[in-house]
Motif scaffolding. Sequence first.
Motif, PDB file in Angstrom:
ATOM      1  N   ARG A  12       6.254   5.445   3.118  1.00 26.53           N
ATOM      2  CA  ARG A  12       5.442   6.317   2.264  1.00 26.53           C
ATOM      3  C   ARG A  12       6.046   6.485   0.860  1.00 26.53           C
ATOM      4  N   ASP A  13       7.357   6.725   0.789  1.00 22.74           N
ATOM      5  CA  ASP A  13       8.019   6.939  -0.516  1.00 22.74           C
ATOM      6  C   ASP A  13       7.821   5.761  -1.446  1.00 22.74           C
ATOM      7  N   PHE A  14       7.999   4.567  -0.873  1.00 27.12           N
ATOM      8  CA  PHE A  14       7.873   3.338  -1.654  1.00 27.12           C
ATOM      9  C   PHE A  14       6.419   3.158  -2.120  1.00 27.12           C
ATOM     10  N   LYS A  15       5.491   3.468  -1.233  1.00 24.88           N
ATOM     11  CA  LYS A  15       4.069   3.361  -1.584  1.00 24.88           C
ATOM     12  C   LYS A  15       3.714   4.340  -2.707  1.00 24.88           C
ATOM     13  N   ASP A  16       4.342   5.552  -2.628  1.00 28.19           N
ATOM     14  CA  ASP A  16       3.960   6.621  -3.551  1.00 28.19           C
ATOM     15  C   ASP A  16       4.614   6.512  -4.934  1.00 28.19           C
ATOM     16  N   GLU A  17       5.699   5.749  -4.993  1.00 24.71           N
ATOM     17  CA  GLU A  17       6.536   5.724  -6.206  1.00 24.71           C
ATOM     18  C   GLU A  17       5.731   5.513  -7.496  1.00 24.71           C
ATOM     19  N   ASN A  18       4.828   4.511  -7.472  1.00 23.84           N
ATOM     20  CA  ASN A  18       4.046   4.228  -8.693  1.00 23.84           C
ATOM     21  C   ASN A  18       2.560   4.506  -8.504  1.00 23.84           C
ATOM     22  N   ALA A  19       2.276   5.312  -7.492  1.00 22.44           N
ATOM     23  CA  ALA A  19       0.872   5.519  -7.108  1.00 22.44           C
ATOM     24  C   ALA A  19       0.035   6.159  -8.213  1.00 22.44           C
ATOM     25  N   HIS A  20       0.679   6.914  -9.094  1.00 23.70           N
ATOM     26  CA  HIS A  20      -0.099   7.607 -10.121  1.00 23.70           C
ATOM     27  C   HIS A  20       0.243   7.144 -11.534  1.00 23.70           C
ATOM     28  N   THR A  21       0.935   6.015 -11.615  1.00 20.22           N
ATOM     29  CA  THR A  21       1.276   5.504 -12.941  1.00 20.22           C
ATOM     30  C   THR A  21       0.796   4.069 -13.170  1.00 20.22           C
ATOM     31  N   ASP A  22       0.890   3.210 -12.128  1.00 22.44           N
ATOM     32  CA  ASP A  22       0.498   1.810 -12.315  1.00 22.44           C
ATOM     33  C   ASP A  22       0.258   1.161 -10.954  1.00 22.44           C
ATOM     34  N   PHE A  23      -1.018   0.975 -10.610  1.00 21.31           N
ATOM     35  CA  PHE A  23      -1.345   0.431  -9.277  1.00 21.31           C
ATOM     36  C   PHE A  23      -0.745  -0.959  -9.058  1.00 21.31           C
ATOM     37  N   ARG A  24      -0.431  -1.661 -10.162  1.00 24.17           N
ATOM     38  CA  ARG A  24       0.118  -3.011 -10.003  1.00 24.17           C
ATOM     39  C   ARG A  24       1.506  -2.993  -9.379  1.00 24.17           C
ATOM     40  N   ARG A  25       2.129  -1.814  -9.386  1.00 23.10           N
ATOM     41  CA  ARG A  25       3.494  -1.708  -8.862  1.00 23.10           C
ATOM     42  C   ARG A  25       3.559  -1.055  -7.475  1.00 23.10           C
ATOM     43  N   ILE A  26       2.422  -0.834  -6.887  1.00 17.83           N
ATOM     44  CA  ILE A  26       2.401  -0.310  -5.504  1.00 17.83           C
ATOM     45  C   ILE A  26       2.628  -1.491  -4.563  1.00 17.83           C
ATOM     46  N   PRO A  27       3.596  -1.416  -3.651  1.00 16.23           N
ATOM     47  CA  PRO A  27       3.792  -2.556  -2.750  1.00 16.23           C
ATOM     48  C   PRO A  27       2.573  -2.766  -1.865  1.00 16.23           C
ATOM     49  N   ASN A  28       2.217  -4.022  -1.666  1.00 15.11           N
ATOM     50  CA  ASN A  28       0.991  -4.375  -0.952  1.00 15.11           C
ATOM     51  C   ASN A  28       1.232  -4.612   0.527  1.00 15.11           C
ATOM     52  N   GLY A  29       0.451  -3.929   1.345  1.00 18.57           N
ATOM     53  CA  GLY A  29       0.530  -4.184   2.786  1.00 18.57           C
ATOM     54  C   GLY A  29       0.374  -2.897   3.569  1.00 18.57           C
ATOM     55  N   VAL A  30      -0.149  -3.015   4.792  1.00 20.61           N
ATOM     56  CA  VAL A  30      -0.355  -1.853   5.668  1.00 20.61           C
ATOM     57  C   VAL A  30       0.114  -2.192   7.083  1.00 20.61           C
ATOM     58  N   PRO A  31       0.365  -1.134   7.886  1.00 22.55           N
ATOM     59  CA  PRO A  31       0.690  -1.409   9.295  1.00 22.55           C
ATOM     60  C   PRO A  31      -0.570  -1.817  10.054  1.00 22.55           C
ATOM     61  N   GLY A  32      -0.399  -2.535  11.191  1.00 20.52           N
ATOM     62  CA  GLY A  32      -1.617  -2.922  11.915  1.00 20.52           C
ATOM     63  C   GLY A  32      -1.422  -3.581  13.265  1.00 20.52           C
ATOM     64  N   VAL A  33      -0.239  -4.137  13.539  1.00 21.44           N
ATOM     65  CA  VAL A  33      -0.111  -4.910  14.781  1.00 21.44           C
ATOM     66  C   VAL A  33      -0.282  -4.022  16.013  1.00 21.44           C
ATOM     67  N   GLU A  34       0.162  -2.770  15.900  1.00 23.00           N
ATOM     68  CA  GLU A  34       0.177  -1.869  17.058  1.00 23.00           C
ATOM     69  C   GLU A  34      -1.231  -1.373  17.416  1.00 23.00           C
ATOM     70  N   THR A  35      -2.094  -1.321  16.415  1.00 24.15           N
ATOM     71  CA  THR A  35      -3.442  -0.767  16.606  1.00 24.15           C
ATOM     72  C   THR A  35      -4.522  -1.853  16.680  1.00 24.15           C
ATOM     73  N   LEU A  36      -4.109  -3.111  16.631  1.00 26.03           N
ATOM     74  CA  LEU A  36      -5.080  -4.216  16.645  1.00 26.03           C
ATOM     75  C   LEU A  36      -6.019  -4.137  17.847  1.00 26.03           C
ATOM     76  N   LEU A  37      -5.459  -4.029  19.038  1.00 31.73           N
ATOM     77  CA  LEU A  37      -6.284  -4.015  20.256  1.00 31.73           C
ATOM     78  C   LEU A  37      -7.173  -2.761  20.322  1.00 31.73           C
ATOM     79  N   PRO A  38      -6.637  -1.550  20.148  1.00 32.07           N
ATOM     80  CA  PRO A  38      -7.539  -0.391  20.212  1.00 32.07           C
ATOM     81  C   PRO A  38      -8.606  -0.367  19.117  1.00 32.07           C
ATOM     82  N   VAL A  39      -8.289  -0.864  17.927  1.00 30.87           N
ATOM     83  CA  VAL A  39      -9.342  -0.912  16.887  1.00 30.87           C
ATOM     84  C   VAL A  39     -10.447  -1.868  17.315  1.00 30.87           C
TER      85      VAL A  39
END
Length: 469
Positions: A319-346
């Motif tokens: 979260r901290d890393f995601k939030d670092e540039n969240a309100h200054t420059d979207f180009r610097r937000i690291p890209n990627g989300v979690p998903g392997v654990e929820t693949l089957l239930p989704v």
Amino acid sequence: MTTGASIVVRGGRVLQGDDLVDADVLIEDGIITAIGAFDAPEGVAVEDATGLIVLPGMIDPHVHVGWPGAADDFATGSRAAIAGGVTTFIEFAVQFPGERLEDVVQTWKDWGARSACDFALHAIVSDSTPATLEAMGRVVEAGVTSFKMFMTSQHSGGLGVDDGTLFEIMQRVAELGGLSMAHCENDEVIGHLAEKLIADGVVTSAGHSAARPPLVEAEAIARAVRLADAAGSAFYIPHLSSGDGLQAALLDTGRRVPVIAETCPQFLALTADVYSRPDGAHYVMSPPIKSAQDQVELWEGIMDGRLSTVGSDHCPYPRDFKDENAHTDFRRIPNGVPGVETLLPVMFTLGVRSGRLTIGDLARICSLNPARIFGLDDRKGSVSLGKDGDLVLFDPDRRFGTAPSDLNSDIDYSIYEDLELWGMPVATIASGSVVAREQRIVDDAHRGRFLARTPGVVLDDFDRRVVRA
Ligand code: URP
Ligand code: ZN
Ligand code: ZN
């Protein structure tokens, strides 16, 4: 290294093709040796599956558990996988500029020794120097037969290649009988739009989404498909996110090579509205989640078989890393989300429970198809004699926990917390061992194996079957 255990799974309804059949399953030394009614050997552990569905272990063809700076490594990412019923994943070994491709693949293989699930590797290739093209041959010999190239550098830390380089690598993949993959987004259009948005004061995650409209994906897909066809290389499109992209992928131009497309659970579950939320940065990935209409078109693609697989693109950041540039420059937000654990239930909740898919369709999309496409189907992809003893004992009527405290990924937020997910992997069995129960790891010692693949898997007859008439 785990060689494989023995177990009898009793009293479940076992998925056989499209049917659920009352049957017991015997796994001996990690391999399925009997399905039906049989006399179990003395002393073999028994797992009661009464009232449960017995599915093949899910195969996630798209994870990142070694990407520098990302939250999960092989150890935590694979624990998340098995807790969610994924018993095999395919990770990307990344060649950063100047690195020797075969060293990279070896490093990733070594990291995989900590994996709690079986794994294979794709290679991300970032140049077409003679050394790299030659090394690709040795990488294929080492069991890595699929190669991803980035058509954009915007989110990939400068890994993008120009079209000439892409084409040259695809030609080499064709020569080797492998599978080309490309991250299809138009680099220059993103750069142009992003600069304009920033200048106009659009600096948050809404800008990330606005800089990547469907055109950005569709144009690059059309270009990459043409190049793959000219190069003679079978082509796989990962993380396809838009209706326009799907049309571009499968536009029939009389091409000679198979083109196969994957989408992601987040595109099927969420819409671009997330980018207007205060925590929109947490949903930043590339390509970004698109509109509700795109979601409808992706589901249509899943239901009629034009989309063959669903890969999680698991690549979480704290979260901290995601939030670092969240309100200054979207180009610097690291890209990627979690998903392997929820693949089957989704996929179960939005696919099967909603009536879009049968349970057989789900297993085809999330296990059999990736096994076939990526050359793992001699041992993975279905509950069949001779295949690896990877099973999910699944309760469709139990809720799957989506709070960070329910999840095993090393991440402090969840993108599905607002969604009610159904379907509990009551037990995940890997190579005959029960490794997870009800979202908790129960065998810390279990280790998966590296799955070496062979090139030249016949993709031409890949059955892009209609899963729903
Ligand atoms: O945003 C994403 N998808 N991050 C992971 C790298 C990739 O492009 O798959
Ligand atoms: Zn990508
Ligand atoms: Zn990815």
